[in-house]
Design a protein around this motif. Structure first.
Motif, PDB file in Angstrom:
ATOM      1  N   ASN A 182      14.610  -4.243 -36.629  1.00  0.00           N
ATOM      2  CA  ASN A 182      14.887  -5.629 -37.021  1.00  0.00           C
ATOM      3  C   ASN A 182      14.210  -5.979 -38.341  1.00  0.00           C
ATOM      4  O   ASN A 182      14.798  -6.679 -39.183  1.00  0.00           O
ATOM      5  CB  ASN A 182      14.417  -6.584 -35.931  1.00  0.00           C
ATOM      6  CG  ASN A 182      15.259  -6.491 -34.674  1.00  0.00           C
ATOM      7  OD1 ASN A 182      16.385  -5.974 -34.695  1.00  0.00           O
ATOM      8  ND2 ASN A 182      14.727  -6.968 -33.571  1.00  0.00           N
ATOM      9  N   THR A 185      16.175  -4.505 -41.043  1.00  0.00           N
ATOM     10  CA  THR A 185      17.422  -5.252 -41.194  1.00  0.00           C
ATOM     11  C   THR A 185      17.210  -6.539 -41.973  1.00  0.00           C
ATOM     12  O   THR A 185      18.087  -6.967 -42.735  1.00  0.00           O
ATOM     13  CB  THR A 185      18.015  -5.568 -39.810  1.00  0.00           C
ATOM     14  OG1 THR A 185      18.157  -4.357 -39.068  1.00  0.00           O
ATOM     15  CG2 THR A 185      19.357  -6.248 -39.936  1.00  0.00           C
ATOM     16  N   VAL A 186      16.067  -7.167 -41.804  1.00  0.00           N
ATOM     17  CA  VAL A 186      15.760  -8.386 -42.541  1.00  0.00           C
ATOM     18  C   VAL A 186      15.316  -8.071 -43.963  1.00  0.00           C
ATOM     19  O   VAL A 186      15.763  -8.703 -44.933  1.00  0.00           O
ATOM     20  CB  VAL A 186      14.666  -9.196 -41.812  1.00  0.00           C
ATOM     21  CG1 VAL A 186      14.179 -10.348 -42.676  1.00  0.00           C
ATOM     22  CG2 VAL A 186      15.194  -9.720 -40.486  1.00  0.00           C
ATOM     23  N   THR A 252      20.609 -16.216 -36.838  1.00  0.00           N
ATOM     24  CA  THR A 252      21.315 -15.040 -37.338  1.00  0.00           C
ATOM     25  C   THR A 252      20.572 -14.471 -38.533  1.00  0.00           C
ATOM     26  O   THR A 252      19.767 -15.148 -39.167  1.00  0.00           O
ATOM     27  CB  THR A 252      22.751 -15.384 -37.737  1.00  0.00           C
ATOM     28  OG1 THR A 252      22.714 -16.356 -38.796  1.00  0.00           O
ATOM     29  CG2 THR A 252      23.535 -15.948 -36.562  1.00  0.00           C
ATOM     30  N   TYR A 253      20.890 -13.218 -38.839  1.00  0.00           N
ATOM     31  CA  TYR A 253      20.261 -12.580 -39.992  1.00  0.00           C
ATOM     32  C   TYR A 253      20.701 -13.221 -41.305  1.00  0.00           C
ATOM     33  O   TYR A 253      19.954 -13.225 -42.277  1.00  0.00           O
ATOM     34  CB  TYR A 253      20.599 -11.086 -40.013  1.00  0.00           C
ATOM     35  CG  TYR A 253      19.897 -10.298 -38.939  1.00  0.00           C
ATOM     36  CD1 TYR A 253      18.510 -10.215 -38.916  1.00  0.00           C
ATOM     37  CD2 TYR A 253      20.611  -9.628 -37.961  1.00  0.00           C
ATOM     38  CE1 TYR A 253      17.853  -9.491 -37.936  1.00  0.00           C
ATOM     39  CE2 TYR A 253      19.963  -8.896 -36.973  1.00  0.00           C
ATOM     40  CZ  TYR A 253      18.588  -8.827 -36.962  1.00  0.00           C
ATOM     41  OH  TYR A 253      17.939  -8.114 -35.999  1.00  0.00           O
ATOM     42  N   TRP A 257      18.267 -14.124 -44.525  1.00  0.00           N
ATOM     43  CA  TRP A 257      18.542 -13.508 -45.821  1.00  0.00           C
ATOM     44  C   TRP A 257      18.638 -14.566 -46.913  1.00  0.00           C
ATOM     45  O   TRP A 257      18.058 -14.412 -47.987  1.00  0.00           O
ATOM     46  CB  TRP A 257      19.855 -12.719 -45.760  1.00  0.00           C
ATOM     47  CG  TRP A 257      19.802 -11.505 -44.893  1.00  0.00           C
ATOM     48  CD1 TRP A 257      18.682 -10.875 -44.421  1.00  0.00           C
ATOM     49  CD2 TRP A 257      20.921 -10.784 -44.366  1.00  0.00           C
ATOM     50  NE1 TRP A 257      19.032  -9.805 -43.633  1.00  0.00           N
ATOM     51  CE2 TRP A 257      20.391  -9.711 -43.590  1.00  0.00           C
ATOM     52  CE3 TRP A 257      22.297 -10.920 -44.470  1.00  0.00           C
ATOM     53  CZ2 TRP A 257      21.211  -8.808 -42.926  1.00  0.00           C
ATOM     54  CZ3 TRP A 257      23.124 -10.016 -43.820  1.00  0.00           C
ATOM     55  CH2 TRP A 257      22.576  -8.970 -43.054  1.00  0.00           C
ATOM     56  N   LEU A 332      14.754 -16.940 -37.010  1.00  0.00           N
ATOM     57  CA  LEU A 332      15.224 -15.993 -36.001  1.00  0.00           C
ATOM     58  C   LEU A 332      14.705 -16.295 -34.604  1.00  0.00           C
ATOM     59  O   LEU A 332      15.248 -15.800 -33.626  1.00  0.00           O
ATOM     60  CB  LEU A 332      14.822 -14.559 -36.378  1.00  0.00           C
ATOM     61  CG  LEU A 332      15.507 -13.956 -37.604  1.00  0.00           C
ATOM     62  CD1 LEU A 332      15.008 -12.543 -37.838  1.00  0.00           C
ATOM     63  CD2 LEU A 332      17.022 -13.945 -37.434  1.00  0.00           C
ATOM     64  N   HIS A 338      16.130 -10.397 -31.840  1.00  0.00           N
ATOM     65  CA  HIS A 338      15.904 -10.506 -33.274  1.00  0.00           C
ATOM     66  C   HIS A 338      14.425 -10.498 -33.655  1.00  0.00           C
ATOM     67  O   HIS A 338      14.091 -10.791 -34.803  1.00  0.00           O
ATOM     68  CB  HIS A 338      16.539 -11.798 -33.814  1.00  0.00           C
ATOM     69  CG  HIS A 338      18.030 -11.843 -33.692  1.00  0.00           C
ATOM     70  ND1 HIS A 338      18.682 -12.766 -32.911  1.00  0.00           N
ATOM     71  CD2 HIS A 338      19.002 -11.060 -34.232  1.00  0.00           C
ATOM     72  CE1 HIS A 338      19.990 -12.567 -32.989  1.00  0.00           C
ATOM     73  NE2 HIS A 338      20.208 -11.536 -33.784  1.00  0.00           N
TER      74      HIS A 338
END
Length: 391
Positions: A182, A185-186, A252-253, A257, A332, A338
């Motif tokens: 995770n 991913t971030v 959500t990601y 972002w 998150l 997440h």
């Protein structure tokens, strides 16, 4: 006669005159390095220490034995033996890899070190004796009952102990692998996206003529001093309102972002603009004479030459996003799906800060990836930061 020329003598005298200042600079740099390195070294040593010793003494005492208040249980009542009408429980408090010497003992948690080794402690139903080497003897006139032995409190000298238990506890914790993924991913998109946007903006502010260019640059500089905490909640509310319109969920990601992109853009634009504006004007003008468009100049000339500045900001942005906890918690949440690595390591402590000693190992687990990124790109760091400072 001396063969030293006046020029050489002048150079030697100048070198001698500057030597004290040089020594002072070297000493100052050495002190700064020590001040920054010493806490990290202490954290590294503490990450390998036994958690009981870590809770009682500092890392600078890690190589010396320490006194600890410990508790142990006697043998089970079924191990008792009868002699002369009395019932006896005997055993050893010390283990091979732990304490080496008993300093005091007791049978109550209120007075754990009331008696010295060799003394006889008068208990309610009998007596207790503990020797210096850890051998104990508990005597009663009535048989021992119960399913477990009696508690014995004692103070002992414990030798230093090192191991990988702290790292093992962190790395084998439930969900740590998912949290690591995770975080990647971030962090990766939150590092790449602001670099892409800021590079275009920096080129425009450097080489494209437009009305209000100086005002835009002033706004960018002003945004550098806006605290993240002041804009975090308004930004979250704005994202939730927009997400409700387009049907995008809050947790959500994409939201995190965009948040990290917004927080990182001012520094990215400012840093890249300083670098790009310091590129030789002749290169840009020659490309325009040859008929190249601004997009072609940016992609084929400016972007390859700006790699040191891009790498410098990439290092900072990666470190900030990877180590972030506040923004990740707000955008998150703390759900298992997440949860990032920093939030997972915080959860290991519990709500009351239990097992805080694993923070030492957690710190080095969390900085493994940032260190890899830094040492991979560190040769570009200084070049990118100093770009545009002199011309």
């Amino acid at each position: 006669m001396s063969s030293v020329t006046p020029k050489a003598a002048s150079f030697s005298f100048s070198a001698m005159r500057r030597s004290p200042l040089t020594i002072l600079v070297h000493v100052s740099v050495l002190l700064i390095v020590i001040m920054w390195t010493l806490p990290t070294a202490g954290l590294f040593i503490s990450s390998f220490r036994d958690k009981d010793q870590l809770a009682l003494s500092g890392w600078w005492t890690s190589l010396s034995a320490s006194e600890q208040n410990l508790v142990a249980r006697t043998e089970d009542p079924d191990q008792q033996r009868e002699m002369d009408g009395k019932f006896i429980l005997e055993g050893q408090l010390l283990v091979a890899d732990k304490p080496t010497e008993v300093m005091a003992f007791g049978f109550s948690s209120r007075e754990p070190n009331k008696f010295l080794p060799g003394e006889t402690a008068e208990m309610k139903n009998g007596t207790l004796t503990v020797t210096e080497d850890g051998h104990y003897q508990m005597i009663q006139e009535e048989p021992f009952t119960g399913s477990r032995g009696k508690r014995v409190f004692y103070t002992a000298v414990v030798p230093p102990k090192f191991g990988l238990d702290n790292y093992r506890e962190v790395l084998t914790s439930e969900g740590i692998g998912r949290s690591f993924i995770n975080s990647l991913t971030v962090t990766i998109p939150a590092t790449v996206i602001p670099i892409l946007i800021a590079a275009y903006a920096a080129y425009a502010l450097s080489w494209m003529k437009m009305p209000g260019r100086s005002l835009l640059l002033a706004v960018v500089v002003g945004l550098l001093v806006v605290p993240l905490q002041m804009s975090l909640i308004p930004l979250l509310r704005l994202y939730n309102d927009i997400g409700a319109v387009f049907g995008v969920g809050a947790k959500t990601y994409l939201g995190i972002w965009l948040a990290h992109t917004g927080f990182g853009l001012p520094l990215a634009i400012y840093l890249l603009r300083n670098y790009i504006s310091s590129l030789p004007r002749e290169i840009i003008e020659s490309a325009k004479v040859d008929g190249a468009t601004d997009f072609e100049i940016f992609m084929r000339i400016v972007l390859p030459l700006s790699f040191p500045a891009l790498a410098s900001f990439g290092i900072f942005q990666f470190l900030w996003v990877w180590n972030d906890l506040l923004v990740a918690t707000v955008f998150l949440g703390t759900g298992e799906e997440h949860m990032v690595l920093t939030a997972r390591l915080r959860e290991l402590l519990g709500s009351r800060g239990g097992n805080w000693e694993i923070l030492t190992a957690s710190a080095f687990v969390s900085i493994a990836v940032p260190l890899l990124v830094f040492f991979t790109l560190q040769r570009y760091l200084v070049r990118g930061l100093l770009a545009g400072s002199v011309k």
